[in-house]
Design a protein around this motif. Structure first.
Motif, PDB file in Angstrom:
ATOM      1  N   THR A 155    -100.114 -82.817  22.486  1.00 17.33           N
ATOM      2  CA  THR A 155    -100.809 -81.818  21.677  1.00 17.33           C
ATOM      3  C   THR A 155    -100.546 -80.423  22.218  1.00 17.33           C
ATOM      4  OG1 THR A 155    -102.543 -83.383  21.067  1.00 17.33           O
ATOM      5  CG2 THR A 155    -103.054 -81.046  20.840  1.00 17.33           C
ATOM      6  N   ASP A 156    -100.643 -80.269  23.548  1.00 17.63           N
ATOM      7  CA  ASP A 156    -100.341 -78.969  24.139  1.00 17.63           C
ATOM      8  C   ASP A 156     -98.881 -78.584  23.904  1.00 17.63           C
ATOM      9  OD1 ASP A 156    -102.879 -78.526  25.007  1.00 17.63           O
ATOM     10  OD2 ASP A 156    -102.518 -79.102  27.098  1.00 17.63           O
ATOM     11  N   ALA A 157     -97.984 -79.573  23.989  1.00 18.27           N
ATOM     12  CA  ALA A 157     -96.564 -79.295  23.762  1.00 18.27           C
ATOM     13  C   ALA A 157     -96.333 -78.830  22.328  1.00 18.27           C
ATOM     14  CB  ALA A 157     -95.735 -80.541  24.053  1.00 18.27           C
ATOM     15  N   PHE A 158     -97.032 -79.456  21.370  1.00 23.72           N
ATOM     16  CA  PHE A 158     -96.886 -79.048  19.980  1.00 23.72           C
ATOM     17  C   PHE A 158     -97.404 -77.621  19.790  1.00 23.72           C
ATOM     18  CE2 PHE A 158     -98.405 -78.613  15.631  1.00 23.72           C
ATOM     19  CZ  PHE A 158     -97.314 -79.052  14.903  1.00 23.72           C
ATOM     20  N   LEU A 159     -98.563 -77.307  20.367  1.00 21.53           N
ATOM     21  CA  LEU A 159     -99.113 -75.960  20.244  1.00 21.53           C
ATOM     22  C   LEU A 159     -98.188 -74.936  20.906  1.00 21.53           C
ATOM     23  CD1 LEU A 159    -102.897 -76.647  20.952  1.00 21.53           C
ATOM     24  CD2 LEU A 159    -101.863 -76.003  18.757  1.00 21.53           C
ATOM     25  N   ALA A 160     -97.604 -75.313  22.054  1.00 20.36           N
ATOM     26  CA  ALA A 160     -96.674 -74.405  22.719  1.00 20.36           C
ATOM     27  C   ALA A 160     -95.419 -74.196  21.880  1.00 20.36           C
ATOM     28  CB  ALA A 160     -96.300 -74.962  24.091  1.00 20.36           C
ATOM     29  N   THR A 161     -94.960 -75.255  21.212  1.00 19.61           N
ATOM     30  CA  THR A 161     -93.812 -75.127  20.322  1.00 19.61           C
ATOM     31  C   THR A 161     -94.109 -74.173  19.184  1.00 19.61           C
ATOM     32  OG1 THR A 161     -93.096 -77.376  20.830  1.00 19.61           O
ATOM     33  CG2 THR A 161     -92.240 -76.396  18.819  1.00 19.61           C
ATOM     34  N   MET A 162     -95.297 -74.315  18.579  1.00 20.19           N
ATOM     35  CA  MET A 162     -95.674 -73.423  17.487  1.00 20.19           C
ATOM     36  C   MET A 162     -95.833 -71.984  17.971  1.00 20.19           C
ATOM     37  SD  MET A 162     -95.667 -75.162  14.730  1.00 20.19           S
ATOM     38  CE  MET A 162     -94.265 -76.029  15.455  1.00 20.19           C
ATOM     39  N   ALA A 163     -96.382 -71.806  19.176  1.00 22.05           N
ATOM     40  CA  ALA A 163     -96.503 -70.461  19.733  1.00 22.05           C
ATOM     41  C   ALA A 163     -95.123 -69.832  19.913  1.00 22.05           C
ATOM     42  CB  ALA A 163     -97.248 -70.504  21.066  1.00 22.05           C
ATOM     43  N   GLY A 164     -94.159 -70.639  20.399  1.00 20.26           N
ATOM     44  CA  GLY A 164     -92.801 -70.138  20.552  1.00 20.26           C
ATOM     45  C   GLY A 164     -92.165 -69.788  19.222  1.00 20.26           C
ATOM     46  N   MET A 165     -92.403 -70.613  18.205  1.00 20.60           N
ATOM     47  CA  MET A 165     -91.853 -70.316  16.885  1.00 20.60           C
ATOM     48  C   MET A 165     -92.455 -69.033  16.315  1.00 20.60           C
ATOM     49  SD  MET A 165     -89.492 -72.397  16.261  1.00 20.60           S
ATOM     50  CE  MET A 165     -89.260 -71.731  14.626  1.00 20.60           C
ATOM     51  N   PHE A 166     -93.754 -68.839  16.492  1.00 19.99           N
ATOM     52  CA  PHE A 166     -94.371 -67.598  16.034  1.00 19.99           C
ATOM     53  C   PHE A 166     -93.742 -66.398  16.738  1.00 19.99           C
ATOM     54  CE2 PHE A 166     -98.165 -70.138  14.580  1.00 19.99           C
ATOM     55  CZ  PHE A 166     -98.080 -69.737  13.252  1.00 19.99           C
ATOM     56  N   GLY A 167     -93.455 -66.550  18.030  1.00 15.85           N
ATOM     57  CA  GLY A 167     -92.820 -65.461  18.747  1.00 15.85           C
ATOM     58  C   GLY A 167     -91.450 -65.131  18.183  1.00 15.85           C
ATOM     59  N   MET A 168     -90.644 -66.146  17.894  1.00 13.43           N
ATOM     60  CA  MET A 168     -89.302 -65.906  17.379  1.00 13.43           C
ATOM     61  C   MET A 168     -89.335 -65.306  15.975  1.00 13.43           C
ATOM     62  SD  MET A 168     -87.191 -69.168  18.900  1.00 13.43           S
ATOM     63  CE  MET A 168     -88.532 -70.351  18.946  1.00 13.43           C
ATOM     64  N   VAL A 169     -90.291 -65.720  15.153  1.00 18.51           N
ATOM     65  CA  VAL A 169     -90.416 -65.122  13.822  1.00 18.51           C
ATOM     66  C   VAL A 169     -90.962 -63.698  13.930  1.00 18.51           C
ATOM     67  CG1 VAL A 169     -91.541 -65.334  11.578  1.00 18.51           C
ATOM     68  CG2 VAL A 169     -90.701 -67.372  12.736  1.00 18.51           C
ATOM     69  N   ALA A 170     -91.866 -63.457  14.899  1.00 17.42           N
ATOM     70  CA  ALA A 170     -92.374 -62.103  15.113  1.00 17.42           C
ATOM     71  C   ALA A 170     -91.250 -61.150  15.496  1.00 17.42           C
ATOM     72  CB  ALA A 170     -93.453 -62.110  16.189  1.00 17.42           C
ATOM     73  N   ALA A 171     -90.204 -61.668  16.141  1.00 12.60           N
ATOM     74  CA  ALA A 171     -89.055 -60.826  16.476  1.00 12.60           C
ATOM     75  C   ALA A 171     -88.388 -60.303  15.201  1.00 12.60           C
ATOM     76  CB  ALA A 171     -88.057 -61.610  17.323  1.00 12.60           C
ATOM     77  N   LEU A 172     -88.406 -61.092  14.135  1.00 20.01           N
ATOM     78  CA  LEU A 172     -87.850 -60.620  12.862  1.00 20.01           C
ATOM     79  C   LEU A 172     -88.662 -59.445  12.330  1.00 20.01           C
ATOM     80  CD1 LEU A 172     -87.125 -64.052  11.121  1.00 20.01           C
ATOM     81  CD2 LEU A 172     -85.536 -62.605  12.394  1.00 20.01           C
ATOM     82  N   TYR A 173     -89.995 -59.538  12.438  1.00 19.31           N
ATOM     83  CA  TYR A 173     -90.827 -58.406  12.020  1.00 19.31           C
ATOM     84  C   TYR A 173     -90.515 -57.175  12.867  1.00 19.31           C
ATOM     85  CZ  TYR A 173     -94.586 -55.076  12.175  1.00 19.31           C
ATOM     86  OH  TYR A 173     -95.279 -53.897  12.173  1.00 19.31           O
ATOM     87  N   ALA A 174     -90.406 -57.349  14.188  1.00 18.63           N
ATOM     88  CA  ALA A 174     -90.164 -56.220  15.079  1.00 18.63           C
ATOM     89  C   ALA A 174     -88.836 -55.536  14.757  1.00 18.63           C
ATOM     90  CB  ALA A 174     -90.189 -56.685  16.533  1.00 18.63           C
TER      91      ALA A 174
END
Length: 537
Positions: A352-371
């Motif tokens: 569960t923690d690994a899944f949440l960490a994966t989603m956090a990483g994906m949000f970071g990579m998509v946030a780079a597109l916004y930046a």
């Protein structure tokens, strides 16, 4: 009594409307000679490399059948990837990479079409071309033909790369990806007529693409056979219902083609009913009263709408993915190789923690597109010649650029904060933990934003290459672990050096501080270069 018929323009007049199409097509292909091949090859490698990766995870037909059954029984995973229709390596490839490949094809197509239509008008280059022997509809035709060339190459390469898994399935998947690309090329053609800026046209088309994914996810979460009404309303749902490598449904490809033709036709109809540089949805004048006493206030006024849209999207997506976290263990079952992949993507803690960490990483990579988008607003203001009159007054270059950079860096922090809130609320766990996990992505996001600032300051002609940097980081983070790429390749992304939260035993501050310092240095170098060069005329 006479019968009236609609008047059609003479054949010569219709031909004149396409005059210069060939020249404009060659110009478009030359301008995209780097972006287009890189995008096509990256998408092809993503799809064609999937059978080898999946074959190392599920070594027998029984394991593949068991995995397909467990995935179809998990509503969270169906929402993310769709149902599995065939448990061969080809069928699992269509499940894992089909929709994602279609999204990449759609994004490539919308960039091509908007770049060679509305962006040309916005910068004034189209007006100069129109003074020569260039027909009214030639720019739109050339842009759509360039998108067709790109999508045709993508279809051929994907079909060739997957031919070993079955010729029919490979052809069906390749055509589905290319058809989706052309469908959203048509959407971009319509958006380019409706909106007054290239930025708005891209945003409107991307919003349609996002809505298509939400419809597909909502429909697939409820049913495991792809027959939900919501799935059938989504073009991305049509891609999965082609059922490549699983008794292909060729008639769905005709549906995709018909939708693409209809949108292209609408784009041509609208293009013939407006003047050059105009739009059907012109920008409204701002309020008569208001304070724009600084460059920062102007940057905020220009970018606040975009930031609001990203904020709502990240908060909503965080809540949705947070609700999926408890299904991670069901996805893995007893397959140790799948567990290893998830843990490589998201850390070494519990699943569960690994899944949440994966989603956090994906949000970071998509946030780079916004930046990157927020930073490159500087390039848009400069190329549209709105920066030069502003800088001609008592506004320094650093103040002008600093306002947009503040929105880019601060806005990325805001949307990641909201994503963490959504994850925590959706999961029903500790909100502080998920917020910390998403905010830990900020240094890597800022490095990519700083690279965009450096490119704009030092090499403004190649500033758009920042999109390739952000897209490369996204591709490495999304498919790199599944493809078992060497660690040296994965380390090319700044996100690979971040601590995986939640799940890490201790928070490593060294990479966070190092990446933050690197972002500061790159930003300073970009601002220094901007001060020393000429403003683009």
């Amino acid at each position: 009594m006479t019968r009236r018929t609609a008047k059609r323009p003479p054949a010569g007049r219709r031909a004149a409307g396409l005059a210069g199409t060939g020249v404009l097509l060659r110009l478009a292909l030359r301008r995209d000679r780097v972006m287009m091949p890189v995008w096509i090859l990256a998408t092809t490698l993503l799809v064609a490399g999937m059978p080898g990766s999946l074959g190392s995870v599920y070594t027998t037909a029984a394991e593949r059948a068991e995995a397909a059954a467990s995935m179809n029984a998990n509503g969270s995973m169906r929402a993310l990837y769709g149902p599995v229709f065939g448990h061969s390596l080809g069928g699992l490839t269509a499940w894992r990479a089909g929709v994602f490949g279609a999204v990449l094809a759609a994004v490539m197509s919308l960039i091509i079409v908007v770049r060679h239509t509305r962006e040309e008008e916005e910068t004034g280059r189209q007006e100069l071309l129109s003074a020569a022997m260039v027909g009214r509809r030639a720019p739109l035709t050339a842009a759509l033909l360039a998108a067709l060339v790109a999508n045709t190459c993508l279809a051929l390469l994907v079909a060739g790369g997957l031919a070993g898994q079955g010729a029919a399935g490979a052809a069906a998947l390749g055509l589905a990806l290319a058809g989706t690309g052309m469908l959203f090329a048509g959407t971009a053609a319509v958006a380019a007529q409706l909106t007054e800026s290239a930025r708005a046209a891209k945003g409107l088309t991307a919003a349609v693409l996002g809505a298509a994914f939400v419809l597909k996810a909502a429909g697939d979460a409820g049913t495991a056979d792809g027959r939900s009404a919501l799935t059938r309303l989504s073009p991305l749902g049509w891609v999965e219902n082609v059922r490549a490598f699983a008794a292909e449904r060729w008639w769905v490809l005709l549906l995709i083609a018909a939708a693409a033709v209809a949108q292209v036709g609408a784009g041509y109809l609208l293009a013939g009913r407006r003047d050059l540089g105009m739009s059907f949805l012109p920008s409204r004048p701002g309020p008569a009263q208001g304070r724009l006493g600084s460059a920062g206030a102007l940057a905020w006024r220009l970018q606040r709408g975009t930031l609001a849209g990203w904020s709502v999207g990240f908060l909503t997506a965080g809540a949705v993915f947070g609700g999926m976290a408890d299904g991670a263990a069901d996805l893995v079952g007893g397959n140790d190789r799948t567990r290893e992949i998830i843990e490589r993507m998201g850390g070494q803690g519990g699943l569960t923690d690994a899944f949440l960490a994966t989603m956090a990483g994906m949000f970071g990579m998509v946030a780079a597109l916004y930046a990157v988008s927020a930073v490159l607003r500087l390039s848009g203001e400069e190329s549209a010649q709105r920066a030069e009159p502003l800088l001609g007054h008592a506004v320094g270059r650093l103040r002008w650029a600093g306002g947009h950079l503040a929105v880019a860096f601060g806005g990325s922090a805001l949307i990641l904060l909201l994503a963490g809130l959504g994850l925590g609320i959706g999961h029903g766990g500790d909100v502080g933990t998920t917020v910390a996990a998403t905010l830990a992505q900020l240094p890597a996001v800022w490095v990519i934003a700083a690279l965009a600032a450096l490119l704009h300051g030092a090499l403004p002609t190649y500033a758009a290459a920042a999109w390739a940097v952000a897209g490369g980081a996204l591709a490495l983070g999304w498919v790199g672990p599944a493809l078992d790429l060497p660690q040296g390749v994965l380390d090319l992304s700044p996100f690979a050096h971040l601590p995986r939260l939640p799940g890490a035993e201790s928070l490593a501050w060294t990479p966070l501080l190092t990446l933050t310092a690197l972002a500061a240095a790159l930003t300073a170098a970009g601002l220094t270069a901007l001060r020393r060069r000429d403003i683009t005329a």
